[in-house]
Design a protein around this motif. Structure first.
Motif, PDB file in Angstrom:
ATOM      1  N   VAL A  71       0.843  -1.208   0.000  1.00 40.50           N
ATOM      2  CA  VAL A  71       0.000   0.000   0.000  1.00 40.50           C
ATOM      3  C   VAL A  71       0.875   1.255   0.000  1.00 40.50           C
ATOM      4  N   ALA A  72       1.927   1.244   0.828  1.00 43.03           N
ATOM      5  CA  ALA A  72       2.833   2.392   0.876  1.00 43.03           C
ATOM      6  C   ALA A  72       3.494   2.620  -0.476  1.00 43.03           C
ATOM      7  N   GLY A  73       3.895   1.532  -1.128  1.00 43.19           N
ATOM      8  CA  GLY A  73       4.525   1.660  -2.442  1.00 43.19           C
ATOM      9  C   GLY A  73       3.589   2.236  -3.481  1.00 43.19           C
ATOM     10  N   ILE A  74       2.331   1.812  -3.449  1.00 46.59           N
ATOM     11  CA  ILE A  74       1.350   2.332  -4.400  1.00 46.59           C
ATOM     12  C   ILE A  74       1.115   3.829  -4.172  1.00 46.59           C
ATOM     13  N   LEU A  75       0.967   4.217  -2.907  1.00 45.87           N
ATOM     14  CA  LEU A  75       0.727   5.628  -2.598  1.00 45.87           C
ATOM     15  C   LEU A  75       1.924   6.495  -2.997  1.00 45.87           C
ATOM     16  N   VAL A  76       3.127   6.026  -2.666  1.00 51.69           N
ATOM     17  CA  VAL A  76       4.328   6.788  -3.025  1.00 51.69           C
ATOM     18  C   VAL A  76       4.480   6.848  -4.542  1.00 51.69           C
ATOM     19  N   GLY A  77       4.171   5.731  -5.225  1.00 54.21           N
ATOM     20  CA  GLY A  77       4.270   5.708  -6.680  1.00 54.21           C
ATOM     21  C   GLY A  77       3.330   6.709  -7.338  1.00 54.21           C
ATOM     22  N   ILE A  78       2.182   6.944  -6.709  1.00 53.75           N
ATOM     23  CA  ILE A  78       1.224   7.915  -7.247  1.00 53.75           C
ATOM     24  C   ILE A  78       1.630   9.348  -6.907  1.00 53.75           C
ATOM     25  N   LEU A 133       9.554   9.388  -7.645  1.00 54.35           N
ATOM     26  CA  LEU A 133      11.011   9.360  -7.504  1.00 54.35           C
ATOM     27  C   LEU A 133      11.459   8.817  -6.151  1.00 54.35           C
ATOM     28  N   ALA A 134      10.535   8.729  -5.205  1.00 56.72           N
ATOM     29  CA  ALA A 134      10.886   8.227  -3.877  1.00 56.72           C
ATOM     30  C   ALA A 134      10.711   6.713  -3.756  1.00 56.72           C
ATOM     31  N   LEU A 135      10.308   6.044  -4.827  1.00 59.04           N
ATOM     32  CA  LEU A 135      10.094   4.599  -4.765  1.00 59.04           C
ATOM     33  C   LEU A 135      11.347   3.812  -4.357  1.00 59.04           C
ATOM     34  N   PRO A 136      12.558   4.207  -4.813  1.00 66.51           N
ATOM     35  CA  PRO A 136      13.746   3.481  -4.336  1.00 66.51           C
ATOM     36  C   PRO A 136      13.906   3.519  -2.813  1.00 66.51           C
ATOM     37  N   LEU A 137      13.462   4.610  -2.191  1.00 61.98           N
ATOM     38  CA  LEU A 137      13.533   4.687  -0.728  1.00 61.98           C
ATOM     39  C   LEU A 137      12.540   3.726  -0.081  1.00 61.98           C
ATOM     40  N   VAL A 138      11.392   3.530  -0.737  1.00 60.68           N
ATOM     41  CA  VAL A 138      10.436   2.539  -0.247  1.00 60.68           C
ATOM     42  C   VAL A 138      11.049   1.146  -0.331  1.00 60.68           C
ATOM     43  N   ALA A 139      11.813   0.904  -1.391  1.00 62.30           N
ATOM     44  CA  ALA A 139      12.480  -0.391  -1.538  1.00 62.30           C
ATOM     45  C   ALA A 139      13.474  -0.627  -0.396  1.00 62.30           C
ATOM     46  N   VAL A 140      14.206   0.414  -0.029  1.00 61.87           N
ATOM     47  CA  VAL A 140      15.159   0.293   1.087  1.00 61.87           C
ATOM     48  C   VAL A 140      14.407   0.033   2.393  1.00 61.87           C
TER      49      VAL A 140
END
Length: 205
Positions: A83-90, A94-101
């Motif tokens: 869910v966090a990844g989807i929200l950040v992706g929307i 550009l912050a998706l790599p930080l979600v990956a970390v």
């Protein structure tokens, strides 16, 4: 290699292949132009497949290092991360790599049933150099995965492009998660008080 670890490796490879196949089929050209019910079904299948792949990958990498898997924790935190990844992706792509970390820190801690999986970020305290290196590699791998996805979409027709990009993403993600899972086993660094006590003990000897 023990039988349990061998099965875990087989499960890891299997979920990467299965995830790539499902995502490739749901990303077929023309899917977005189908009637709404079929499109919603394709999106739901894709999301469920991604959820399953993240959860099973987290569990498999934990089993590979020889630890029991806390499935409830894995499933719960996989949902949170997705869910966090989807929200950040929307909102901030550009912050998706930080979600990956963040996911790489939290999921291994959740998979081993650690209380307060968010404490997985304390790997940067236990192993600052190794964790920082892993974070940099994770960010770079995220960028390369995006580049690979764009390139495969341009040069590979139909489902082949989707399968290739998801194979890459799944394999890279699995290897990175295994690396972070092993980092979680790093012991706590001795505190200043413990170090001084050890030094005094050595002097007395």
């Amino acid at each position: 290699m023990t039988r349990r670890r061998r099965r875990s490796w087989m499960g890891l490879v299997g979920i990467v292949l299965l995830g790539a196949a499902v995502q490739g089929v749901t990303a077929l050209p023309g899917t977005g132009t189908t009637e709404s019910a079929a499109f919603i079904a394709a999106v739901a299948v894709s999301a469920l497949a991604l959820f399953a792949q993240i959860a099973v990958t987290s569990a498999a990498t934990t089993a590979i290092v020889g630890l029991p898997v806390a499935w409830r924790s894995v499933l719960a935190w996989t949902g949170v991360i997705l869910v966090a990844g989807i929200l950040v992706g929307i909102l901030v792509p550009l912050a998706l790599p930080l979600v990956a970390v963040a996911a790489a820190c939290v999921l291994p801690a959740a998979a081993r049933g650690r209380r307060g999986a968010l404490r997985g970020v304390d790997v940067f305290r236990r192993a600052p150099v190794a964790a920082t290196l892993a974070a940099v590699v994770t960010v770079l791998a995220s960028v390369l995965t995006w580049v690979f996805a764009v390139a495969s979409g341009l040069f590979l027709a139909g489902a082949a492009g989707g399968v290739a990009s998801w194979l890459w993403a799944g394999a890279v993600g699995a290897l990175l998660l295994l690396w972070w899972t092993k980092l979680q086993d790093r012991p706590e660094p001795p505190s200043g008080r413990e170090t001084r006590a050890q030094d005094r003990g050595e002097v007395r000897r």
